[in-house]
Write a protein that holds these residues in place. Structure first.
Motif, PDB file in Angstrom:
ATOM      1  N   ALA A 370       0.827  -1.204   0.000  1.00  0.00           N
ATOM      2  CA  ALA A 370       0.000   0.000   0.000  1.00  0.00           C
ATOM      3  C   ALA A 370       0.865   1.258   0.000  1.00  0.00           C
ATOM      4  CB  ALA A 370      -0.924  -0.012   1.220  1.00  0.00           C
ATOM      5  N   ILE A 371       1.869   1.288   0.857  1.00  0.00           N
ATOM      6  CA  ILE A 371       2.722   2.467   0.993  1.00  0.00           C
ATOM      7  C   ILE A 371       3.542   2.724  -0.270  1.00  0.00           C
ATOM      8  CG2 ILE A 371       4.713   3.416   2.242  1.00  0.00           C
ATOM      9  CD1 ILE A 371       3.567   1.981   4.759  1.00  0.00           C
ATOM     10  N   ILE A 372       4.159   1.661  -0.823  1.00  0.00           N
ATOM     11  CA  ILE A 372       5.017   1.897  -1.996  1.00  0.00           C
ATOM     12  C   ILE A 372       4.183   2.204  -3.243  1.00  0.00           C
ATOM     13  CG2 ILE A 372       6.995   0.605  -1.138  1.00  0.00           C
ATOM     14  CD1 ILE A 372       6.168  -1.742  -2.852  1.00  0.00           C
ATOM     15  N   ASN A 373       2.974   1.622  -3.345  1.00  0.00           N
ATOM     16  CA  ASN A 373       2.116   1.937  -4.496  1.00  0.00           C
ATOM     17  C   ASN A 373       1.682   3.394  -4.459  1.00  0.00           C
ATOM     18  OD1 ASN A 373       2.342  -0.680  -5.342  1.00  0.00           O
ATOM     19  ND2 ASN A 373       0.173  -1.187  -5.196  1.00  0.00           N
ATOM     20  N   LEU A 374       1.334   3.892  -3.271  1.00  0.00           N
ATOM     21  CA  LEU A 374       0.949   5.307  -3.131  1.00  0.00           C
ATOM     22  C   LEU A 374       2.143   6.211  -3.407  1.00  0.00           C
ATOM     23  CD1 LEU A 374      -1.072   7.514  -2.367  1.00  0.00           C
ATOM     24  CD2 LEU A 374      -0.402   7.183   0.033  1.00  0.00           C
ATOM     25  N   ARG A 375       3.285   5.817  -2.885  1.00  0.00           N
ATOM     26  CA  ARG A 375       4.495   6.628  -3.089  1.00  0.00           C
ATOM     27  C   ARG A 375       4.849   6.729  -4.574  1.00  0.00           C
ATOM     28  NH1 ARG A 375      10.508   5.005  -0.856  1.00  0.00           N
ATOM     29  NH2 ARG A 375      11.653   6.693  -1.890  1.00  0.00           N
ATOM     30  N   LEU A 376       4.712   5.607  -5.303  1.00  0.00           N
ATOM     31  CA  LEU A 376       5.058   5.591  -6.727  1.00  0.00           C
ATOM     32  C   LEU A 376       4.075   6.411  -7.555  1.00  0.00           C
ATOM     33  CD1 LEU A 376       6.723   4.554  -9.121  1.00  0.00           C
ATOM     34  CD2 LEU A 376       5.287   2.497  -9.132  1.00  0.00           C
ATOM     35  N   ILE A 377       2.773   6.249  -7.288  1.00  0.00           N
ATOM     36  CA  ILE A 377       1.765   6.911  -8.124  1.00  0.00           C
ATOM     37  C   ILE A 377       1.749   8.424  -7.900  1.00  0.00           C
ATOM     38  CG2 ILE A 377      -0.282   6.871  -6.619  1.00  0.00           C
ATOM     39  CD1 ILE A 377      -0.162   5.694 -10.285  1.00  0.00           C
ATOM     40  N   THR A 378       2.305   8.879  -6.778  1.00  0.00           N
ATOM     41  CA  THR A 378       2.352  10.319  -6.501  1.00  0.00           C
ATOM     42  C   THR A 378       3.752  10.893  -6.726  1.00  0.00           C
ATOM     43  OG1 THR A 378       2.737   9.848  -4.137  1.00  0.00           O
ATOM     44  CG2 THR A 378       0.454  10.246  -4.830  1.00  0.00           C
ATOM     45  N   SER A 379       4.639  10.099  -7.297  1.00  0.00           N
ATOM     46  CA  SER A 379       6.024  10.542  -7.514  1.00  0.00           C
ATOM     47  C   SER A 379       6.182  11.179  -8.893  1.00  0.00           C
ATOM     48  CB  SER A 379       6.974   9.345  -7.391  1.00  0.00           C
ATOM     49  OG  SER A 379       6.837   8.488  -8.506  1.00  0.00           O
ATOM     50  N   HIS A 381       7.657   9.977 -11.266  1.00  0.00           N
ATOM     51  CA  HIS A 381       7.675   8.932 -12.294  1.00  0.00           C
ATOM     52  C   HIS A 381       6.305   8.711 -12.935  1.00  0.00           C
ATOM     53  CE1 HIS A 381      11.678   8.148 -10.856  1.00  0.00           C
ATOM     54  NE2 HIS A 381      11.236   7.836  -9.665  1.00  0.00           N
ATOM     55  N   THR A 382       5.252   9.291 -12.341  1.00  0.00           N
ATOM     56  CA  THR A 382       3.907   9.197 -12.899  1.00  0.00           C
ATOM     57  C   THR A 382       3.503  10.551 -13.463  1.00  0.00           C
ATOM     58  OG1 THR A 382       3.324   7.569 -11.185  1.00  0.00           O
ATOM     59  CG2 THR A 382       1.511   8.573 -12.412  1.00  0.00           C
ATOM     60  N   PRO A 383       3.034  10.616 -14.708  1.00  0.00           N
ATOM     61  CA  PRO A 383       2.588  11.893 -15.275  1.00  0.00           C
ATOM     62  C   PRO A 383       1.556  12.568 -14.372  1.00  0.00           C
ATOM     63  CG  PRO A 383       2.625  10.190 -16.961  1.00  0.00           C
ATOM     64  CD  PRO A 383       2.889   9.502 -15.665  1.00  0.00           C
ATOM     65  N   LYS A 384       1.671  13.870 -14.218  1.00  0.00           N
ATOM     66  CA  LYS A 384       0.814  14.635 -13.310  1.00  0.00           C
ATOM     67  C   LYS A 384      -0.672  14.401 -13.569  1.00  0.00           C
ATOM     68  CE  LYS A 384       3.333  17.222 -10.471  1.00  0.00           C
ATOM     69  NZ  LYS A 384       3.118  17.231  -9.004  1.00  0.00           N
ATOM     70  N   GLU A 385      -1.049  14.343 -14.857  1.00  0.00           N
ATOM     71  CA  GLU A 385      -2.480  14.229 -15.179  1.00  0.00           C
ATOM     72  C   GLU A 385      -3.084  12.889 -14.771  1.00  0.00           C
ATOM     73  OE1 GLU A 385      -0.246  13.412 -19.140  1.00  0.00           O
ATOM     74  OE2 GLU A 385      -0.005  14.604 -17.310  1.00  0.00           O
TER      75      GLU A 385
END
Length: 414
Positions: A370-379, A381-385
């Motif tokens: 849960a923690i690493i998935n949230l960290r990755l999707i808000t980093s 490395h994920t396009p802002k949109e």
């Protein structure tokens, strides 16, 4: 509608992997032991796990990379931890789902122990296990992802229809007043069951990694598989797992609650008990419907888990060693199959223990994913949109607190 259904794939594979032990075994037992009293737990855990499962296809469709590639970008150590956790759990998980599938096949199609020499001492369940794994291996080796993508759509349709029909007839046959009273387990055994129930409801969080891998495979074969389509695909699959979770919980309640029946930990006995209880309540005619629902439930889980773990292990090795392994998938799928058979032959009488170990491990490791998935999707490395909005982030924070809190609660009861 047909065109939309044709575009679906990874979300239905997710549903196929999720709707298995958590539904057929754990949800049915929850209904048998607690009535509809654990409906709150089913709905709550699905709500709080939702964001972390969704981040898999969201990230994959937005970036063209699976979550493992994202973990590596965040920190190599995260991927190493994932590799170790997956290696530690994949054999137990595969064995747990295969044992149940073999038990159901034995109950539905009969004892086939006569096929082997009696001097070998191989039981019918063991033969069915080898047959099921061989069918899955042959299908995955020849058809690969595209064949699995097509097969799972067929399986999910049969599974959904047969399960909902069974629930409908169980409601018609029911003469007792339906109670919606919710309960909170009290003693250590009940709490352990609650944790195991939620551990695989609707599925372990590491399936988000599998989903991202399937989403990348889908995107390779279909350029129109956009982030928007990926999220629709996921939501359909996820809602389906919730509906069928409630269906199996209801079946357990309507057919088994207050019967005084104690489920066996042996695969063949458990499967016979499950089928017999349904048919004794609904009638012999229900044998085929219940049998089809149960077997498709477990076969879909068996084949999807057998496909996903080797993909994840191969991807992890390639990233960690910075080297391509063209035969990696075939190597890991054979390792997983052999390891499953070894564990199965050694612990054939301990189905309940294997399922309990697998589900509890899944729940305790859930906060990590849960923690690493949230960290990755808000980093970065994920396009802002395609990063989650504030509402989804808030739900994610509550979800992490929920998963950590329940894990601590369980550990204090041991």
């Amino acid at each position: 509608m047909f065109k939309t259904f044709k575009k679906l794939g990874p979300g239905l594979l997710f549903a196929g992997a999720a709707i298995g032990v958590s539904h057929l075994v754990q949800s049915t037992r929850a209904g048998a032991d607690f009535g509809l009293g654990l409906l709150w737990a089913l709905l709550l855990v699905n709500l709080f796990k939702y964001p972390f499962f969704q981040f898999g296809p969201r990230y994959a469709s937005a970036t063209g990379e699976n979550l493992l590639q994202g973990y590596y970008k965040l920190n190599k150590g995260i991927l190493i931890v994932y590799f170790i956790l997956n290696l530690a759990t994949m054999f137990t998980i595969q064995t747990a789902v295969t044992i149940v599938t073999a038990g159901l096949a034995n109950s539905l199609f009969g004892d086939i122990s006569a096929l082997n020499s009696q001097s070998l001492g191989i039981s019918s369940i063991q033969i069915w296990t080898m047959i099921i794994l061989s069918i899955c291996l042959l299908f995955l080796f020849i058809g690969k992802y595209s064949a699995l993508d097509k097969l799972i759509k067929f399986i999910i349709i049969i599974l959904t229809i047969s399960t909902l029909v069974a629930v409908g007839f169980a409601l018609i046959e029911n003469t007792n007043e339906i109670s919606l009273r919710q309960v909170l387990p009290q003693n250590s055994l009940e709490i352990a069951f609650l944790i195991a129930f939620m551990g695989w409801m609707p599925a372990p969080l590491d399936i988000s990694v599998w989903h991202s891998i399937w989403a990348v495979e889908k995107k390779k074969g279909e350029n129109k598989f956009s982030p928007k389509t990926a999220l629709l695909d996921f939501n359909i699959g996820y809602i389906g797992t919730i509906i069928l979770g409630i269906a199996f919980l209801s079946l357990g309640y309507l057919v088994m609650y207050n019967t005084g029946e104690t489920f066996s930990d042996k695969a063949s006995v458990f499967s016979n008990q499950l089928i017999d209880l349904y048919t004794s309540t609904l009638g012999k005619w229900a044998f085929i419907i219940i049998g089809v629902a149960a077997l498709t439930t477990m076969f879909s889980t068996t084949i999807t888990t057998l496909d996903a773990s080797p993909r994840a292990m191969t991807n992890s090795m390639e990233l960690l060693l910075r080297k391509s392994f063209p035969r990696g998938y075939f190597f890991w799928i054979l390792v997983l199959t052999i390891g499953t058979l070894v564990i199965f032959f050694a612990f054939i009488s301990e189905m309940g223990l294997l399922i309990k170990i697998a589900t509890i491990l899944s729940f305790i490791t859930a906060p990590f994913y849960a923690i690493i998935n949230l960290r990755l999707i808000t980093s970065k490395h994920t396009p802002k949109e395609w990063q989650p909005n504030l509402k989804l982030r808030i739900l994610s924070w509550f979800g992490i607190a929920f998963l950590i809190g329940f894990s601590i609660w369980y550990l204090t009861t041991i």
